[in-house]
Design a protein around this motif. Structure first.
Motif, short mmCIF file in Angstrom:
data_model
loop_
_atom_site.label_atom_id
_atom_site.label_comp_id
_atom_site.label_asym_id
_atom_site.label_seq_id
_atom_site.Cartn_x
_atom_site.Cartn_y
_atom_site.Cartn_z
N LYS A 174 42.16 -3.00 41.03
CA LYS A 174 42.07 -1.55 40.93
C LYS A 174 43.01 -1.09 39.82
O LYS A 174 44.02 -1.71 39.57
CB LYS A 174 42.47 -0.95 42.27
CG LYS A 174 42.33 0.53 42.37
CD LYS A 174 42.72 0.98 43.77
CE LYS A 174 42.73 2.47 43.86
NZ LYS A 174 43.16 2.93 45.16
N LYS B 59 34.35 9.40 38.39
CA LYS B 59 33.21 8.50 38.59
C LYS B 59 32.29 8.47 37.38
O LYS B 59 31.63 7.48 37.13
CB LYS B 59 32.41 8.91 39.82
CG LYS B 59 33.00 8.46 41.12
CD LYS B 59 32.06 8.77 42.26
CE LYS B 59 32.65 8.27 43.55
NZ LYS B 59 31.76 8.51 44.69
N HIS C 106 29.99 5.83 33.01
CA HIS C 106 28.69 6.22 32.45
C HIS C 106 28.87 6.82 31.06
O HIS C 106 28.08 6.55 30.16
CB HIS C 106 27.98 7.22 33.36
CG HIS C 106 27.76 6.71 34.75
ND1 HIS C 106 26.87 5.69 35.03
CD2 HIS C 106 28.32 7.07 35.92
CE1 HIS C 106 26.88 5.45 36.33
NE2 HIS C 106 27.76 6.27 36.89
N ARG D 55 29.04 -1.99 34.38
CA ARG D 55 28.02 -1.89 35.42
C ARG D 55 28.32 -2.78 36.62
O ARG D 55 27.96 -2.46 37.74
CB ARG D 55 26.65 -2.27 34.85
CG ARG D 55 26.13 -1.33 33.82
CD ARG D 55 25.69 -0.05 34.50
NE ARG D 55 25.10 0.85 33.52
CZ ARG D 55 25.30 2.14 33.54
NH1 ARG D 55 26.03 2.70 34.48
NH2 ARG D 55 24.76 2.91 32.64
N SER E 154 31.57 -4.69 37.24
CA SER E 154 32.96 -4.98 37.58
C SER E 154 33.42 -4.28 38.86
O SER E 154 33.26 -3.07 39.03
CB SER E 154 33.87 -4.57 36.43
OG SER E 154 35.22 -4.62 36.82
N ILE E 155 34.04 -5.06 39.73
CA ILE E 155 34.65 -4.51 40.95
C ILE E 155 35.82 -3.61 40.57
O ILE E 155 36.01 -2.54 41.17
CB ILE E 155 35.13 -5.67 41.87
CG1 ILE E 155 33.96 -6.57 42.27
CG2 ILE E 155 35.85 -5.12 43.09
CD1 ILE E 155 32.89 -5.88 43.06
N LYS F 65 34.54 -0.24 39.60
CA LYS F 65 34.08 0.49 40.78
C LYS F 65 35.25 0.98 41.64
O LYS F 65 35.17 2.05 42.24
CB LYS F 65 33.16 -0.39 41.62
CG LYS F 65 31.81 -0.58 40.96
CD LYS F 65 30.91 -1.50 41.75
CE LYS F 65 29.60 -1.65 41.01
NZ LYS F 65 29.06 -2.94 41.00
N ASN F 66 36.33 0.22 41.69
CA ASN F 66 37.49 0.61 42.48
C ASN F 66 38.41 1.58 41.75
O ASN F 66 39.24 2.24 42.39
CB ASN F 66 38.30 -0.63 42.89
CG ASN F 66 37.59 -1.48 43.90
OD1 ASN F 66 36.71 -1.01 44.61
ND2 ASN F 66 37.96 -2.75 43.96
N VAL G 12 36.95 6.53 40.87
CA VAL G 12 36.48 6.96 42.19
C VAL G 12 36.56 8.47 42.38
O VAL G 12 36.03 8.98 43.37
CB VAL G 12 37.30 6.27 43.30
CG1 VAL G 12 37.05 4.77 43.31
CG2 VAL G 12 38.78 6.56 43.18
#
Length: 175
Positions: free
Chosen positions: A13, A91, A95, A151, A153-154, A157-158, A161
């Motif tokens: 993270k 988030k 994008h 697109r 990767s953890i 995504k973490n 947020v």
């Protein structure tokens, strides 16, 4: 018991790991575009003197020249928005980052095609075509690396947020 095990597992993270490289790109992008815009406007009078005969001969070159200036200004605004969203860990930031890479990819394709078509106007444009092709190749490699990373990767995504919220000042509300 599984809940405790899951909580103790450290998830990647934050703006660390491989995410450092895109962070550097996001920070440098506005400066790079701004330097390009400054260069365009510093050389504008001299460039216009030399390019005026070509602009009179070719509407497509005139559109290319002025369109390039407008796109650079748009890129500056877009890269500044990305910078803000990125460090606020919104988030939408991944994008926007992917969108910026795709935008550069499309611009480099257009640039390559434009210089290839200006051959009849300027004579030998092979040097410009080669430079455009190299930029397109570089952007393509960048896209092949970072688009899948953003697109899949953890860590991404973490990290990203936070929801985007538009705060309206209370003085703007109607009572």
């Amino acid at each position: 018991m599984n809940v405790q095990v899951e909580e103790t597992v450290k998830k990647p993270k934050g703006l660390g790991g491989w995410l450092i490289w895109p962070t550097i790109m996001v920070v440098l992008s506005p400066f790079s575009v701004l330097a390009s815009i400054i260069g365009i406007f510093q050389d504008h009078a001299e460039a216009m003197e030399g390019l005026q005969p070509f602009m009179e001969q070719s509407l497509s070159f005139t559109l290319y020249y002025y369109g390039n200036i407008l796109l650079e200004i748009g890129l500056l605004a877009f890269s500044l928005i990305l910078l803000v969203f990125y460090f606020q860990k919104k988030k939408r930031a991944p994008h926007l980052f992917v969108g910026l890479i795709l935008f550069y990819l499309i611009l480099n394709m257009i640039d390559l095609l434009a210089w290839a078509s200006f051959d009849s106007l300027f004579g030998d444009t092979s040097q410009f075509v080669k430079q455009s092709g190299l930029r397109l190749l570089q952007t393509g490699i960048t896209a092949m690396i970072w688009i899948p990373y953003f697109r899949l990767s953890i860590r991404v995504k973490n990290t990203f947020v936070n929801e985007w919220e538009m705060e309206i000042p209370s003085s703007w509300t109607i009572e």
